[in-house]
Design a protein around this motif. Structure first.
Motif, PDB file in Angstrom:
ATOM      1  N   ILE A 250       0.868  -1.192   0.000  1.00 45.63           N
ATOM      2  CA  ILE A 250       0.000   0.000   0.000  1.00 45.63           C
ATOM      3  C   ILE A 250       0.897   1.233   0.000  1.00 45.63           C
ATOM      4  O   ILE A 250       1.793   1.362   0.835  1.00 45.63           O
ATOM      5  N   LYS A 251       0.670   2.118  -0.965  1.00 45.94           N
ATOM      6  CA  LYS A 251       1.545   3.292  -1.086  1.00 45.94           C
ATOM      7  C   LYS A 251       0.760   4.548  -0.706  1.00 45.94           C
ATOM      8  O   LYS A 251      -0.372   4.742  -1.152  1.00 45.94           O
ATOM      9  N   LEU A 252       1.394   5.361   0.104  1.00 46.94           N
ATOM     10  CA  LEU A 252       0.756   6.627   0.490  1.00 46.94           C
ATOM     11  C   LEU A 252       1.121   7.711  -0.517  1.00 46.94           C
ATOM     12  O   LEU A 252       2.304   7.940  -0.774  1.00 46.94           O
ATOM     13  N   LEU A 253       0.116   8.343  -1.097  1.00 44.34           N
ATOM     14  CA  LEU A 253       0.367   9.498  -1.953  1.00 44.34           C
ATOM     15  C   LEU A 253      -0.187  10.740  -1.288  1.00 44.34           C
ATOM     16  O   LEU A 253      -1.388  10.836  -1.062  1.00 44.34           O
ATOM     17  N   THR A 254       0.704  11.654  -0.942  1.00 42.86           N
ATOM     18  CA  THR A 254       0.216  12.853  -0.263  1.00 42.86           C
ATOM     19  C   THR A 254      -0.344  13.807  -1.305  1.00 42.86           C
ATOM     20  O   THR A 254       0.194  13.936  -2.398  1.00 42.86           O
ATOM     21  N   VAL A 255      -1.450  14.424  -0.966  1.00 41.28           N
ATOM     22  CA  VAL A 255      -2.085  15.375  -1.892  1.00 41.28           C
ATOM     23  C   VAL A 255      -1.684  16.778  -1.483  1.00 41.28           C
ATOM     24  O   VAL A 255      -1.664  17.112  -0.299  1.00 41.28           O
ATOM     25  N   ALA A 275       4.404  24.394 -11.468  1.00 42.08           N
ATOM     26  CA  ALA A 275       3.847  25.749 -11.341  1.00 42.08           C
ATOM     27  C   ALA A 275       2.600  25.753 -10.480  1.00 42.08           C
ATOM     28  O   ALA A 275       2.289  26.743  -9.822  1.00 42.08           O
ATOM     29  N   HIS A 276       1.861  24.618 -10.497  1.00 46.09           N
ATOM     30  CA  HIS A 276       0.570  24.563  -9.779  1.00 46.09           C
ATOM     31  C   HIS A 276       0.255  23.103  -9.466  1.00 46.09           C
ATOM     32  O   HIS A 276      -0.262  22.377 -10.298  1.00 46.09           O
ATOM     33  N   ALA A 277       0.580  22.657  -8.267  1.00 47.61           N
ATOM     34  CA  ALA A 277       0.313  21.252  -7.910  1.00 47.61           C
ATOM     35  C   ALA A 277      -1.194  21.036  -7.853  1.00 47.61           C
ATOM     36  O   ALA A 277      -1.921  21.786  -7.193  1.00 47.61           O
ATOM     37  N   MET A 278      -1.657  19.995  -8.561  1.00 44.72           N
ATOM     38  CA  MET A 278      -3.099  19.757  -8.688  1.00 44.72           C
ATOM     39  C   MET A 278      -3.557  18.656  -7.738  1.00 44.72           C
ATOM     40  O   MET A 278      -2.849  17.673  -7.523  1.00 44.72           O
ATOM     41  N   SER A 279      -4.767  18.826  -7.258  1.00 42.57           N
ATOM     42  CA  SER A 279      -5.420  17.775  -6.483  1.00 42.57           C
ATOM     43  C   SER A 279      -5.825  16.649  -7.451  1.00 42.57           C
ATOM     44  O   SER A 279      -6.065  16.909  -8.631  1.00 42.57           O
ATOM     45  N   PRO A 280      -5.943  15.403  -6.958  1.00 46.63           N
ATOM     46  CA  PRO A 280      -6.431  14.341  -7.850  1.00 46.63           C
ATOM     47  C   PRO A 280      -7.922  14.478  -8.188  1.00 46.63           C
ATOM     48  O   PRO A 280      -8.403  13.764  -9.065  1.00 46.63           O
ATOM     49  N   VAL A 281      -8.640  15.394  -7.531  1.00 52.59           N
ATOM     50  CA  VAL A 281     -10.088  15.521  -7.764  1.00 52.59           C
ATOM     51  C   VAL A 281     -10.365  15.722  -9.249  1.00 52.59           C
ATOM     52  O   VAL A 281      -9.779  16.594  -9.887  1.00 52.59           O
ATOM     53  N   ILE A 286      -2.998  15.936 -15.226  1.00 52.57           N
ATOM     54  CA  ILE A 286      -2.174  15.578 -16.392  1.00 52.57           C
ATOM     55  C   ILE A 286      -2.585  16.469 -17.561  1.00 52.57           C
ATOM     56  O   ILE A 286      -1.746  17.011 -18.294  1.00 52.57           O
ATOM     57  N   ASN A 287      -3.886  16.619 -17.704  1.00 57.93           N
ATOM     58  CA  ASN A 287      -4.417  17.336 -18.858  1.00 57.93           C
ATOM     59  C   ASN A 287      -4.122  18.828 -18.778  1.00 57.93           C
ATOM     60  O   ASN A 287      -3.838  19.470 -19.786  1.00 57.93           O
ATOM     61  N   LEU A 288      -4.093  19.351 -17.564  1.00 58.10           N
ATOM     62  CA  LEU A 288      -3.732  20.759 -17.398  1.00 58.10           C
ATOM     63  C   LEU A 288      -2.243  20.962 -17.715  1.00 58.10           C
ATOM     64  O   LEU A 288      -1.857  21.961 -18.330  1.00 58.10           O
ATOM     65  N   ALA A 289      -1.432  19.997 -17.304  1.00 57.34           N
ATOM     66  CA  ALA A 289       0.006  20.079 -17.603  1.00 57.34           C
ATOM     67  C   ALA A 289       0.223  20.054 -19.127  1.00 57.34           C
ATOM     68  O   ALA A 289       1.060  20.789 -19.669  1.00 57.34           O
TER      69      ALA A 289
END
Ligand SMILES: Cc1cc2nc3c(=O)[nH]c(=O)nc-3n(C[C@H](O)[C@H](O)[C@H](O)COP(=O)(O)OP(=O)(O)OC[C@H]3O[C@@H](n4cnc5c(N)ncnc54)[C@H](O)[C@@H]3O)c2cc1C
Length: 393
Positions: A250-255, A275-281, A286-289
Motif C-alpha cells: 500500500i503506497k501513500l500518496l500525499t495530496v 507551477a501549480h500542484a493539482m489535487s487528484p479531484v 495531467i491534462n492541465l500540464a
C-alpha cells in the motif's frame, strides 16, 4: 515531454532530463481527457495512440451508498474523441517519447536528476544534474521546470508559492480483477470513505481516500481493519483483499494543492504541477500540464526561433495565458475537497446522494456540464497552425 516534443518538432534543440531510469512508476493517474486527445489529433498522433491498450469511458458513473448515478456524459462534446481514455501514464509518456525521438533536435536523458540551477547574476543559464557518470552542468537558453509537485527547479528558483492545503491523502494499491467484476466507476462513497477503482485489465488500481495525516493511525488499526473497510465499499473484493499482505503493498500518496505567484524568472519557466500542484479531484492534472505545454510551445517557438533566450515578457505571457484556467480548475477542486470530501471523511455512516447529485443523475442534459468542465476544461489549448504543419519537416 510534450513541450520538448513540440519544440523539437519546430527544429529547436531540446534536452529533456528525467531523474528515473524509466517512466514505470505506478500510482500516477491514468486519465487522458478529450482535450488531450484533441491535441494528439492536431499533431497527427491520434490513430497511433488509440492502438495502445486503453479503456474508453463515455459516461462517468459513481456510487454513493446504494445508489449508482451517471455524473458526466462526454458523448456530446464537440471534439474528435467523445470519451476519457484510461491509460497508465508510463505508456503515455513512452508514447510521447517515441514520437519525440523522431525529431533530430530532441534529446531525452534518463537517470539525469536536476539538483540545482546555474546562474549568471540573476539570470538562470542552465542546471546542475546528477547522472550515473557523476555530476554535470547542462547549459540552456531557457530552463523549463516540469518536474512535478515536489519540483526541485521551482525551489532552486526561489519562486514564491501559495499553498491551499488538502484535507486528504490517497492510499494506492493493486487488487486483481476478474471478468465478472462490475464496470469501472468514478468512485464508491459510503461509510465516510471514498474508494476509487481504475480498470487496468487484469487488476484494479485502487485508491482509498483518507484524511490527511491519518496513515499512521490507519496502520495502527492493522491490515485486517483496512481490508474490512475495502470490502464494505466493494463487497465483490471479499476474497481478493487478502492479496494485500503487507503495508509495503500500500503506497501513500500525499495530496497537495498550490500555485506559484510567479511562474518564471529570467531564463526559467515552470509549467504543470511545478507551477501549480493539482489535487487528484476529477483527474485533471495531467491534462492541465499538457495544456500548459501547448500554450508554452505556441508562445515560445517564435521567440526561440530568433535565437537566444526568450525575454521575461514572453514568459509572463505564458503565465497570463494559463493562470486563469488553472485558478478556475483549482478553485473547483478546492470546493469539492473542502465542501464534499472533508465532510464525507468526517462521518462513519451509510450515505445517500445529496439533492444536487440526484438532480444531475436524473437529468441527462445537465450531465453535459461536468463533462465539459472535466473533458475540455476552461480555455482548452490548440497546437498552433505552424506547429501542426511542421509534422512533415
Ligand atoms: C494521488 C493522485 C492521483 C492523481 N490522479 C490523477 C489522474 O487520474 N488524472 C490526472 O489527470 N491527474 C491526476 N493527478 C494529478 C497529476 O498526477 C499531476 O497533476 C500531473 O502528473 C502533473 O504532470 P507534470 O508533468 O507537471 O508532473 P509529473 O507527472 O509529476 O512529472 C514530473 C516528472 O519529473 C521527474 N522529476 C522530478 N524531479 C526531477 C528532477 N529533480 N530531475 C529530473 N526529473 C525530475 C519525475 O520523475 C516525473 O517524471 C493525481 C495526483 C495525485 C496526488
Amino acid at each position: 515531454m510534450l513541450l520538448g516534443l513540440l519544440l523539437a518538432r519546430s527544429g529547436i534543440g531540446v534536452r529533456v532530463l528525467e531523474k528515473h531510469a524509466d517512466f514505470f512508476r505506478d500510482f500516477r493517474g491514468d486519465t487522458i481527457h478529450p482535450s488531450t486527445l484533441e491535441i494528439l489529433g492536431e499533431l497527427g498522433f491520434l490513430d497511433d495512440f488509440l492502438k495502445l491498450p486503453h479503456q474508453e469511458v463515455r459516461r462517468l458513473r459513481g456510487q454513493i451508498g446504494d445508489t449508482t448515478l451517471t455524473l458526466a456524459d462526454f458523448t456530446h462534446l464537440p471534439v474528435r474523441c467523445k470519451f476519457l481514455a484510461f491509460m497508465p501514464q508510463w505508456d503515455f509518456l513512452d508514447f510521447l517519447a517515441g514520437k519525440a525521438r523522431a525529431y533530430p533536435s530532441f534529446h531525452l536523458e534518463m537517470e539525469t536528476e536536476v539538483t540545482g540551477l546555474r546562474f549568471d547574476g540573476e539570470r538562470v543559464i542552465g542546471v546542475r544534474a546528477k547522472t550515473p557518470n557523476g555530476e554535470r552542468d547542462v547549459p540552456a537558453s531557457l530552463v523549463v521546470g516540469a518536474d512535478g509537485r515536489h519540483s526541485t527547479v521551482r525551489e532552486a528558483a526561489k519562486l514564491p508559492s501559495q499553498d491551499f492545503g488538502a484535507p486528504m491523502d490517497v492510499l494506492w494499491m493493486h487488487i486483481s480483477r476478474q471478468p465478472s467484476d462490475p464496470d469501472q466507476l468514478l468512485g464508491r462513497i459510503d461509510y465516510g470513505q471514498i474508494f476509487v477503482m481504475i480498470d487496468r485489465g487484469d487488476y484494479w488500481q485502487c485508491g482509498l481516500v483518507v484524511p490527511k495525516g491519518a496513515y499512521e493511525e490507519i496502520k495502527s488499526r492493522g491490515l485486517d481493519a483496512l481490508r474490512a473497510d475495502i470490502v464494505r465499499l466493494a463487497p465483490f473484493l471479499a476474497e481478493r483483499v487478502e492479496e494485500l499482505k503487507k503495508w509495503d503493498d500500500i503506497k501513500l500518496l500525499t495530496v497537495q494543492v498550490d500555485r506559484l505567484r510567479k511562474w518564471y524568472r529570467e531564463g526559467l519557466l515552470c509549467i504543470g504541477d511545478a507551477a501549480h500542484a493539482m489535487s487528484p479531484v476529477a483527474g485533471v492534472g495531467i491534462n492541465l500540464a499538457i495544456q500548459d505545454a501547448v500554450a508554452a510551445a505556441n508562445i515560445l517557438v517564435p521567440a526561440l526561433r530568433n535565437g537566444g533566450s526568450p525575454s521575461v515578457s514572453v514568459l509572463e505571457k505564458i503565465q497570463k495565458r494559463r493562470e486563469l484556467p488553472t485558478k478556475v480548475v483549482q478553485n473547483v477542486q478546492l470546493m469539492i475537497q473542502n465542501g464534499i470530501i472533508r465532510r464525507v471523511l468526517g462521518t462513519n455512516r451509510r450515505m445517500s446522494p445529496p439533492l444536487i447529485i440526484r438532480i444531475l443523475g436524473a437529468v441527462p442534459l445537465l450531465r453535459r456540464i461536468p463533462a465539459r468542465l472535466v473533458g475540455l476544461g476552461f480555455r482548452p489549448e490548440h497546437v498552433s497552425y505552424q506547429l501542426a504543419q511542421s509534422r512533415n519537416r
